[in-house]
Enzyme design. Structure first.
Site, PDB file in Angstrom:
ATOM      1  N   THR A   1      30.476   2.972 -18.683  1.00 22.81           N
ATOM      2  CA  THR A   1      29.180   3.071 -19.509  1.00 22.81           C
ATOM      3  C   THR A   1      29.183   2.640 -20.888  1.00 22.81           C
ATOM      4  O   THR A   1      28.093   1.905 -21.173  1.00 22.81           O
ATOM      5  CB  THR A   1      28.462   4.286 -18.993  1.00 22.81           C
ATOM      6  OG1 THR A   1      28.270   4.529 -17.624  1.00 22.81           O
ATOM      7  CG2 THR A   1      27.009   4.617 -19.919  1.00 22.81           C
TER       8      THR A   1
ATOM      9  N   ASN B   1      28.712  -3.017  -7.268  1.00 23.42           N
ATOM     10  CA  ASN B   1      29.211  -1.659  -6.890  1.00 23.42           C
ATOM     11  C   ASN B   1      28.663  -1.023  -5.465  1.00 23.42           C
ATOM     12  O   ASN B   1      29.239  -0.011  -4.942  1.00 23.42           O
ATOM     13  CB  ASN B   1      29.006  -0.583  -7.914  1.00 23.42           C
ATOM     14  CG  ASN B   1      27.353  -0.654  -8.324  1.00 23.42           C
ATOM     15  OD1 ASN B   1      26.864  -1.456  -8.684  1.00 23.42           O
ATOM     16  ND2 ASN B   1      26.866   0.672  -7.991  1.00 23.42           N
TER      17      ASN B   1
ATOM     18  N   GLN C   1      34.145  -2.522 -10.809  1.00 24.80           N
ATOM     19  CA  GLN C   1      34.788  -2.415  -9.541  1.00 24.80           C
ATOM     20  C   GLN C   1      35.803  -3.716  -9.359  1.00 24.80           C
ATOM     21  O   GLN C   1      36.100  -3.752  -8.094  1.00 24.80           O
ATOM     22  CB  GLN C   1      33.429  -2.627  -8.675  1.00 24.80           C
ATOM     23  CG  GLN C   1      32.679  -1.483  -8.605  1.00 24.80           C
ATOM     24  CD  GLN C   1      33.192  -0.277  -8.227  1.00 24.80           C
ATOM     25  OE1 GLN C   1      34.259  -0.373  -7.487  1.00 24.80           O
ATOM     26  NE2 GLN C   1      32.622   1.082  -8.449  1.00 24.80           N
TER      27      GLN C   1
ATOM     28  N   SER D   1      36.726   0.668 -16.407  1.00 24.81           N
ATOM     29  CA  SER D   1      36.695   2.071 -16.467  1.00 24.81           C
ATOM     30  C   SER D   1      38.026   2.595 -15.698  1.00 24.81           C
ATOM     31  O   SER D   1      38.421   2.016 -14.666  1.00 24.81           O
ATOM     32  CB  SER D   1      35.429   2.660 -15.611  1.00 24.81           C
ATOM     33  OG  SER D   1      35.535   4.017 -15.340  1.00 24.81           O
ATOM     34  N   GLY D   2      38.640   3.695 -16.155  1.00 21.60           N
ATOM     35  CA  GLY D   2      39.823   4.254 -15.745  1.00 21.60           C
ATOM     36  C   GLY D   2      39.851   4.973 -14.389  1.00 21.60           C
ATOM     37  O   GLY D   2      40.797   4.836 -13.710  1.00 21.60           O
TER      38      GLY D   2
ATOM     39  N   THR E   1      38.024  10.325 -32.875  1.00 21.88           N
ATOM     40  CA  THR E   1      39.422  10.671 -32.664  1.00 21.88           C
ATOM     41  C   THR E   1      39.790  10.371 -31.143  1.00 21.88           C
ATOM     42  O   THR E   1      39.168  10.575 -30.196  1.00 21.88           O
ATOM     43  CB  THR E   1      39.600  12.512 -32.644  1.00 21.88           C
ATOM     44  OG1 THR E   1      39.310  12.773 -33.792  1.00 21.88           O
ATOM     45  CG2 THR E   1      40.936  12.694 -32.072  1.00 21.88           C
TER      46      THR E   1
ATOM     47  N   CYS F   1      23.233   4.406  -6.933  1.00 23.54           N
ATOM     48  CA  CYS F   1      23.530   4.082  -8.335  1.00 23.54           C
ATOM     49  C   CYS F   1      22.314   3.276  -8.851  1.00 23.54           C
ATOM     50  O   CYS F   1      21.955   2.859  -9.859  1.00 23.54           O
ATOM     51  CB  CYS F   1      24.647   3.144  -8.489  1.00 23.54           C
ATOM     52  SG  CYS F   1      26.135   4.051  -8.277  1.00 23.54           S
TER      53      CYS F   1
END
Length: 385
Positions: free
Chosen positions: A71, A150, A180, A200-201, A238, A326
């Site tokens: 996102t 997706n 995806q 995205s992980g 950070t 979604c």
């Protein structure tokens, strides 16, 4: 028996990912901005992950920026690039079937004075190249097209999109939501002419809250998060060392024995589509074989509400998702993916998405098919009363 078939929503972390996340939280827990040895050790994890990810894309590690996930990557790519290139034009193009993480930023950009064109798609979610060619103009500064849809696994023609852009709007940037697709396809941004790429992980067995944005070295983009100047001042805050370290391990693993893994996913897809198509009252919304993604199958079950079937499957230890989950935000100016592909009205609320990973087995899919064969007649009988 349990069958987790919702891998497009999230995947289970690899053990190697878990181990490095724990290590960077409990042992090598330093702040990478610190000048002492603990900080140097933490910085090494960032460097190793950046190098590993860059290697999978065949790009320079300096072009990889870590984010909190897909996102943020999408928001930064779209808003950052649009604002940075506003003097060159205010026209942006996307498709009507993008994820909300693209559609919502597009609405925001419309409010900021940009003109956004939403391209139509065909029955299987593929964008209209004719509509793209007509929409491209001198004012176009950005085109955003997802690699894989997706919800239904539609494979978008990225190469053709870039070809048309070169002819009609050569200065426009191409952003690809590859959330995806990364790990399922070999993606080479330099070769494909992709300027910005979001990943995205947790879709590739990495940690939630991790992701990255590839930004080509010549791309003008403004940062969205300001503060401590981390990541060359482009994404302050950070650094999430555990998430980044885990992401690097997951990315490296995704492309180890890649051809074998991809072939297994296509095999599972063929096995499941062949089995589910034999059930009565079924409509497949995903194309077979290599015409669509190897890990997503969207199926409509006539006469059964998706939510009812989803929970009936859950009671049997089978986990799937609603096909339109979604894209159901009513504030969006476009229809859901299922509406955009022209799915019959009575099937819109009767659709489920089944999504696999390389750990998925034939036994799990066979079990799911058996349970579906048992449940559907019963649920349809009750729905008619």
């Amino acid at each position: 028996m349990e069958a987790y078939l919702d891998n497009s929503a999230t995947t289970r972390c690899l053990e190697s990912v878990r181990d490095i996340v724990v290590k960077t939280m409990m042992e090598d827990f330093g702040n990478p901005s610190s000048k002492h040895q603990k900080g140097v050790e933490a910085e090494r994890y960032l460097r190793n992950s950046r190098e590993a990810i860059a290697k999978t894309l065949k790009v320079n590690e300096k072009e990889i920026y870590f984010t909190s996930g897909g996102t943020e990557s999408n928001n930064w790519a779209l808003i950052g690039a649009a604002m940075a290139n506003r003097r060159s034009g205010t026209h942006i193009i996307t498709t009507a079937v993008e994820h909300a993480a693209v559609l919502q930023p597009m609405l925001y950009l419309q409010e900021q004075g940009f003109r956004v064109t939403f391209l139509p798609v065909d029955r299987y979610g593929r964008l209209s190249l004719e509509a793209l060619e007509e929409a491209l103009c001198d004012e176009t500064i950005l085109v955003s097209v997802m690699y894989v849809n997706n919800e239904i696994g539609a494979l978008e023609p990225i190469d053709e999109v870039r070809r048309l852009m070169k002819e009609k709007a050569p200065k426009a940037l191409l952003h690809v939501d590859a959330i995806q697709a990364y790990g399922k396809y070999r993606i080479l941004p330099k070769k494909a002419g992709i300027d910005l790429l979001s990943v995205s992980g947790h879709k590739i067995h990495g940690p939630k809250g991790s992701g990255f944005l590839y930004v080509g070295d010549k791309v003008k983009i403004h940062p969205l998060i300001l503060g401590g100047g981390q990541q060359k001042g482009m994404r302050s805050g950070t650094d999430n060392v555990p998430g980044i370290a885990g992401l690097g391990v997951a990315a490296e693993e995704a492309y180890r024995d890649f051809e074998k893994k991809q072939a297994w996913l296509f095999h599972l897809k063929e096995f499941f589509m062949d089995g589910v198509s034999k059930l009565p009252g079924v409509t497949l919304n995903s194309l077979p074989g290599e015409q669509s993604a190897p890990h997503i199958v969207s199926v409509s079950f006539a006469g059964v509400r998706s939510e009812v079937l989803l929970h009936a499957l859950e009671e049997k230890g089978i986990y799937v998702s609603s096909g339109s989950a979604c894209s159901s935000n009513k504030k969006l100016p476009v229809s859901t993916v299922l509406k955009e592909i022209g799915l019959e009205k009575e099937l819109l609320d009767s659709t489920l998405r089944f999504s696999f990973c390389t750990e998925t087995t034939e036994e799990e899919l066979g079990y799911c098919l058996e349970v579906l064969a048992e449940l559907l007649p019963v649920l349809r009988k009750f729905s008619r009363k």
